[in-house]
Design an enzyme around this catalytic site. Structure first.
Site, mmCIF file in Angstrom:
data_model
loop_
_atom_site.group_PDB
_atom_site.id
_atom_site.type_symbol
_atom_site.label_atom_id
_atom_site.label_comp_id
_atom_site.label_asym_id
_atom_site.label_seq_id
_atom_site.Cartn_x
_atom_site.Cartn_y
_atom_site.Cartn_z
ATOM 1 N N HIS A 76 -6.897 10.149 -2.221
ATOM 2 C CA HIS A 76 -6.382 9.994 -0.851
ATOM 3 C C HIS A 76 -7.290 10.631 0.214
ATOM 4 C CE1 HIS A 76 -2.285 9.283 1.278
ATOM 5 N NE2 HIS A 76 -3.282 9.011 2.073
ATOM 6 N N LYS A 102 -2.058 6.347 -4.195
ATOM 7 C CA LYS A 102 -3.127 7.321 -3.932
ATOM 8 C C LYS A 102 -2.790 8.698 -4.495
ATOM 9 C CE LYS A 102 -3.584 4.812 0.391
ATOM 10 N NZ LYS A 102 -2.211 4.576 0.844
ATOM 11 N N TYR A 142 3.732 9.732 0.724
ATOM 12 C CA TYR A 142 4.626 9.053 1.665
ATOM 13 C C TYR A 142 6.107 9.269 1.298
ATOM 14 C CZ TYR A 142 0.302 6.473 2.826
ATOM 15 O OH TYR A 142 -0.990 6.113 3.157
ATOM 16 N N ASP A 179 0.838 -1.197 0.000
ATOM 17 C CA ASP A 179 0.000 0.000 0.000
ATOM 18 C C ASP A 179 0.877 1.252 0.000
ATOM 19 O OD1 ASP A 179 -2.789 1.139 0.403
ATOM 20 O OD2 ASP A 179 -1.647 2.125 1.984
#
Ligand code: A2P
Length: 316
Positions: A110, A77, A48, A43
């Site tokens: 997201h 996302k 990130y 994921d």
């Protein structure tokens, strides 16, 4: 590996590796150990800031013959500053480049919050775009285009309330196939789970262990879900860990989870949860926890004077 099926029968592995907060220096090793342990679902998200490293690891593992692309389920996302229809596709292309892939298994919006193009993290009211300027329906059309171009196998959302999903239904050609939300025994999301089941939308639990490494909401009146008395007593009785109990409970509800760990022992522990089947009586005990506490409230996205408030984000 247990799997859950989409409407078209495609599968999503029940446990995936969460990568939020996995740092640049540790993610490559973490990804390798996860794949060797049997994880096949990763994921990711552009925010990130570790997709380049993840892409390198995946490419290396495929080259070495450890795993084939088609055996992997990779999610990413769309960040909040790429909500305009035309930007969605370009952002997906960028994510694919970072991950060194030619398609994603799942692409999600997201957050139901829009920022201006140059804003990564808002600091003032002017950093946001109003949902009147860029509606979630417009963003969803961008997601549908990505699907139609064949670059993503499935599309969905994250952090969406029932109300926001219903509003997407009004214009969607393709219904969202999955909603990724915070979910654990302190936030069981019962209403959302019922609605999702009725509408053939899968759920993925993020921060299923309560995101212990978070830097906010620490030491208050709310305990860590991993230290909950009911969870710990069931774990003790069954001679397993609290994480095993939580992840098995999520799995028993037909919900996918993406616990993050960069530690091979905890990665194995989390994956091993799939070997545990809880008795009905223990499931009921966990269901009786009535705390309803959200660790990830989205506070960084709430700035006084902007249209986004905690109430407007969660519709509750
Ligand atoms: P680490 O990466 O060092 O293992 P969540 O997925 O709910 O956000 O939780 C992630 C946090 O919980 C990370 O800090 C992670 O640390 C830790 N963690 C992951 N798996 C376990 C586990 N089985 N038991 C305790 N803590 C865990």
């Amino acid at each position: 590996m247990k799997k859950i099926r989409f409407q078209n029968n495609d599968i999503i592995p029940s446990i995936g590796l969460g990568t939020w907060k996995a740092k640049e220096g540790e993610i490559e090793k973490a990804l390798r150990s996860a794949i060797f342990l049997g994880y096949r679902h990763i994921d990711c998200a552009s925010i990130y800031s570790n997709q380049i490293q993840i892409g390198e690891s995946i490419r290396g593992l495929i080259k070495e013959g450890v795993v084939k692309r088609e055996e992997l389920f990779i999610t990413s996302k769309l960040w909040n500053n790429r909500h305009r229809k035309g930007d969605v596709y370009l952002e997906l292309v960028n994510t694919l480049k970072e991950l060194k892939l030619d398609y994603l298994d799942l692409f999600l919006i997201h957050w139901p919050i829009a920022f201006k193009y140059d804003v990564i993290k808002p600091t003032k009211v002017d950093d946001f775009l109003s949902l009147k300027e860029v509606s979630l329906n417009e963003t969803w059309e961008g997601m549908e285009n990505c699907y139609k171009k064949g670059l993503v196998r499935h599309i969905g959302v994250s952090n969406f309330s029932i109300k926001k999903i219903k509003s997407l239904f009004k214009t969607a050609e393709i219904k969202p196939e999955l909603n990724q939300v915070e979910l654990h025994p302190y936030l069981p999301q019962k209403k959302l789970a019922k609605f999702s089941k009725e509408n053939n939308i899968l759920l993925t639990a993020y921060s299923p262990l309560g995101s212990k490494s978070r830097t906010w909401d620490k030491g208050g009146s709310i305990k860590e879900v991993l230290e909950d008395e009911i969870i710990c007593s069931i774990a003790k009785k069954l001679n397993v860990t609290p994480a095993n109990v939580i992840l098995s409970w999520i799995n028993s509800r037909g919900i996918v989870s993406v616990p993050k760990s960069v530690n091979p022992y905890r990665q194995k522990e989390n994956l091993d949860s799939l070997n545990l089947t809880l008795e009905k009586e223990d499931i009921e005990k966990i269901n009786s926890i009535r705390i309803n506490y959200r660790y990830m409230k989205g506070k960084p996205f709430v700035i006084k004077g902007s249209e986004y408030t905690l109430r407007s984000i969660w519709d509750e």
